[in-house]
Write a protein that holds these residues in place. Sequence first.
Motif, short mmCIF file in Angstrom:
data_model
loop_
_atom_site.label_atom_id
_atom_site.label_comp_id
_atom_site.label_asym_id
_atom_site.label_seq_id
_atom_site.Cartn_x
_atom_site.Cartn_y
_atom_site.Cartn_z
N GLU A 96 -65.79 5.99 -18.71
CA GLU A 96 -66.31 5.55 -20.00
C GLU A 96 -67.14 4.27 -19.86
OE1 GLU A 96 -66.16 7.26 -22.87
OE2 GLU A 96 -65.20 8.82 -21.68
N ALA A 97 -66.74 3.39 -18.95
CA ALA A 97 -67.50 2.15 -18.72
C ALA A 97 -68.89 2.47 -18.18
CB ALA A 97 -66.75 1.24 -17.75
N ILE A 98 -69.00 3.49 -17.34
CA ILE A 98 -70.30 3.89 -16.82
C ILE A 98 -71.18 4.41 -17.96
CG2 ILE A 98 -71.46 5.64 -15.39
CD1 ILE A 98 -69.10 5.29 -13.40
N LYS A 99 -70.59 5.13 -18.89
CA LYS A 99 -71.35 5.63 -20.06
C LYS A 99 -71.84 4.47 -20.92
CE LYS A 99 -68.79 9.97 -20.31
NZ LYS A 99 -67.79 10.73 -21.08
N ILE A 100 -70.97 3.49 -21.14
CA ILE A 100 -71.35 2.32 -21.93
C ILE A 100 -72.47 1.56 -21.24
CG2 ILE A 100 -70.55 0.06 -22.74
CD1 ILE A 100 -67.84 1.36 -23.29
N ARG A 101 -72.34 1.38 -19.92
CA ARG A 101 -73.39 0.67 -19.17
C ARG A 101 -74.72 1.41 -19.26
NH1 ARG A 101 -74.27 -4.27 -18.13
NH2 ARG A 101 -76.42 -3.82 -18.45
N ALA A 102 -74.68 2.74 -19.21
CA ALA A 102 -75.91 3.53 -19.31
C ALA A 102 -76.57 3.34 -20.67
CB ALA A 102 -75.60 5.01 -19.07
N GLU A 103 -75.76 3.24 -21.73
CA GLU A 103 -76.32 3.00 -23.06
C GLU A 103 -77.03 1.65 -23.12
OE1 GLU A 103 -73.91 3.72 -26.56
OE2 GLU A 103 -72.65 5.07 -25.38
N PHE A 104 -76.43 0.64 -22.52
CA PHE A 104 -77.06 -0.69 -22.51
C PHE A 104 -78.32 -0.69 -21.65
CE2 PHE A 104 -73.14 -2.04 -24.36
CZ PHE A 104 -73.47 -3.16 -25.10
N ASP A 105 -78.27 -0.04 -20.50
CA ASP A 105 -79.43 -0.01 -19.61
C ASP A 105 -80.60 0.76 -20.22
OD1 ASP A 105 -78.19 -1.54 -17.71
OD2 ASP A 105 -77.52 0.16 -16.49
N ALA A 106 -80.30 1.74 -21.06
CA ALA A 106 -81.38 2.53 -21.67
C ALA A 106 -82.25 1.68 -22.58
CB ALA A 106 -80.77 3.69 -22.46
N ARG B 89 -69.27 -7.05 -23.00
CA ARG B 89 -67.91 -7.44 -22.64
C ARG B 89 -66.90 -6.99 -23.69
NH1 ARG B 89 -68.57 -13.46 -21.10
NH2 ARG B 89 -69.86 -13.13 -19.31
N ASN B 90 -67.25 -7.20 -24.95
CA ASN B 90 -66.35 -6.78 -26.02
C ASN B 90 -66.16 -5.27 -26.02
OD1 ASN B 90 -65.92 -9.39 -26.86
ND2 ASN B 90 -67.50 -9.33 -28.42
N SER B 91 -67.21 -4.55 -25.70
CA SER B 91 -67.10 -3.09 -25.61
C SER B 91 -66.10 -2.69 -24.53
CB SER B 91 -68.45 -2.47 -25.29
OG SER B 91 -69.39 -2.78 -26.28
N LEU B 92 -66.16 -3.37 -23.39
CA LEU B 92 -65.22 -3.06 -22.31
C LEU B 92 -63.79 -3.47 -22.68
CD1 LEU B 92 -67.28 -3.98 -19.12
CD2 LEU B 92 -66.89 -1.73 -20.13
N ARG B 93 -63.63 -4.56 -23.42
CA ARG B 93 -62.29 -4.97 -23.84
C ARG B 93 -61.68 -3.95 -24.78
NH1 ARG B 93 -64.19 -10.84 -24.29
NH2 ARG B 93 -63.64 -11.63 -22.25
N VAL B 94 -62.49 -3.45 -25.72
CA VAL B 94 -61.99 -2.43 -26.64
C VAL B 94 -61.64 -1.18 -25.85
CG1 VAL B 94 -62.69 -0.86 -28.49
CG2 VAL B 94 -63.15 -3.30 -28.69
N LEU B 95 -62.46 -0.85 -24.89
CA LEU B 95 -62.21 0.32 -24.04
C LEU B 95 -60.90 0.16 -23.27
CD1 LEU B 95 -63.28 3.03 -23.01
CD2 LEU B 95 -64.50 1.76 -21.24
N THR B 96 -60.62 -1.05 -22.80
CA THR B 96 -59.37 -1.32 -22.08
C THR B 96 -58.16 -1.02 -22.94
OG1 THR B 96 -60.45 -3.07 -20.83
CG2 THR B 96 -58.07 -3.11 -20.85
N SER B 97 -58.26 -1.30 -24.23
CA SER B 97 -57.13 -1.05 -25.13
C SER B 97 -56.88 0.44 -25.33
CB SER B 97 -57.40 -1.70 -26.48
OG SER B 97 -57.46 -3.10 -26.34
N TRP B 98 -57.92 1.24 -25.25
CA TRP B 98 -57.78 2.67 -25.50
C TRP B 98 -57.48 3.49 -24.25
CZ3 TRP B 98 -56.90 4.44 -30.12
CH2 TRP B 98 -57.39 3.76 -31.24
N CYS B 99 -57.87 3.04 -23.08
CA CYS B 99 -57.73 3.83 -21.85
C CYS B 99 -56.51 3.38 -21.05
CB CYS B 99 -58.97 3.69 -20.98
SG CYS B 99 -60.43 4.40 -21.71
N GLU B 100 -55.60 4.28 -20.83
CA GLU B 100 -54.44 3.96 -20.00
C GLU B 100 -54.73 4.16 -18.53
OE1 GLU B 100 -51.05 6.11 -21.33
OE2 GLU B 100 -51.21 5.35 -23.36
N SER B 101 -55.57 5.14 -18.22
CA SER B 101 -55.89 5.45 -16.83
C SER B 101 -57.15 4.71 -16.40
CB SER B 101 -56.12 6.97 -16.69
OG SER B 101 -56.70 7.25 -15.44
N ARG B 102 -57.11 4.14 -15.22
CA ARG B 102 -58.28 3.42 -14.70
C ARG B 102 -59.44 4.37 -14.43
NH1 ARG B 102 -59.61 -1.63 -15.62
NH2 ARG B 102 -61.02 -2.38 -14.04
N ASP B 103 -59.15 5.61 -14.06
CA ASP B 103 -60.22 6.59 -13.82
C ASP B 103 -60.99 6.88 -15.10
OD1 ASP B 103 -59.47 6.80 -11.16
OD2 ASP B 103 -58.08 8.46 -11.57
#
Length: 131
Positions: free
Chosen positions: A24-34, A5-19
């Motif tokens: 990037e959220a998919i990449k983060i999720r893949a790292e956790f799933d690995a 969750r904290n990773s996604l919150r930090v990502l929200t601060s850096w990304c202006e575009s939802r796309d």
Amino acid sequence: MRLYRNSLRVLTSWCESRDIFNEEAIKIRAEFDASKSLPQDSAKVKRLIREAYERLEEQAHPDPYIVPYMPGGSLFMRNPAPPLEAVYPDGIPEGHSRRQLNIDFSNIPDSQQYADKVFVDSISKQYWIDK
């Protein structure tokens, strides 16, 4: 779960575009799933968690995104609601909601006259409620 969750919150601060955020959220999720199948007590998992927290701290935004109506947000307390006595000088109509809210939008019990004491740190954009 907090780290994700904290990773996604930090990502929200850096990304202006939802796309971009979604990519990037998919990449983060893949790292956790690995590393999901690793045993929880292993040294590798502890190392991965430690490295993830270090990475999260490195990538923290200097001015994180805050929801506009929360403390630190651009709309916080900009136009507070007027007292009901001022809106209805002849008396508040029956059935009108007199619900009061704390700063974090939690309900204030009817037996409590005022909201809980709140400390708002405008620099770190955090708040603490004294209950």
